[in-house]
Design a protein around this motif. Sequence first.
Motif, PDB file in Angstrom:
ATOM      1  N   MET A 100       0.858  -1.186   0.000  1.00 23.29           N
ATOM      2  CA  MET A 100       0.000   0.000   0.000  1.00 23.29           C
ATOM      3  C   MET A 100       0.891   1.232   0.000  1.00 23.29           C
ATOM      4  N   PRO A 101       0.396   2.332  -0.550  1.00 21.58           N
ATOM      5  CA  PRO A 101       1.169   3.578  -0.480  1.00 21.58           C
ATOM      6  C   PRO A 101       1.369   3.986   0.988  1.00 21.58           C
ATOM      7  N   SER A 103       1.370   6.854   2.386  1.00 19.83           N
ATOM      8  CA  SER A 103       0.387   7.829   2.871  1.00 19.83           C
ATOM      9  C   SER A 103      -0.918   7.152   3.285  1.00 19.83           C
ATOM     10  N   LEU A 104      -1.340   6.098   2.549  1.00 16.80           N
ATOM     11  CA  LEU A 104      -2.565   5.375   2.892  1.00 16.80           C
ATOM     12  C   LEU A 104      -2.391   4.596   4.197  1.00 16.80           C
ATOM     13  N   VAL A 105      -1.206   4.022   4.386  1.00 20.61           N
ATOM     14  CA  VAL A 105      -0.929   3.289   5.627  1.00 20.61           C
ATOM     15  C   VAL A 105      -0.957   4.247   6.807  1.00 20.61           C
ATOM     16  N   GLU A 106      -0.337   5.420   6.645  1.00 13.34           N
ATOM     17  CA  GLU A 106      -0.329   6.403   7.733  1.00 13.34           C
ATOM     18  C   GLU A 106      -1.735   6.862   8.065  1.00 13.34           C
TER      19      GLU A 106
END
Length: 133
Positions: A100-101, A103-106
């Motif tokens: 996953m990107p 930013s999406l994980v964060e």
Amino acid sequence: MSKKDKKKDEKKALKKAEKQTAKKKAKKAVAVEEPIAERIVEEQAVPVSAPAPEPAPKPVPEKTAPTKTPARRTRRKAPAKKQAYAPVEGEALKTVSIKMPVSLVEAADAAAKTDGVSRSEYIRLAIEKLVNA
């Protein structure tokens, strides 16, 4: 008996053994060399020089104190966690690895923290909503 006393006794025993070994070697050397020297003189009628000095015995390394082995460490078992998510009672869970990107994980981590759930549970719930929608 204290450790110091044991060490002293070990040193005394080692010195005594070394002395006895040296005495035995000296006796053997004298007992063996004399008859051989006499035989050589008789056979060859040549004067025999003094026997070569015996090489000094190799020093015996001192015994060092045995190294202490660390006590076996027992792993502390984590308390059993109650499974927070079970889509069907008793259903097994399977580990899935996805990319996953960052930013999406964060974003998922932040949302999971505010909801008070783990990242895995948050992602499971999101997928379940999408699948069942």
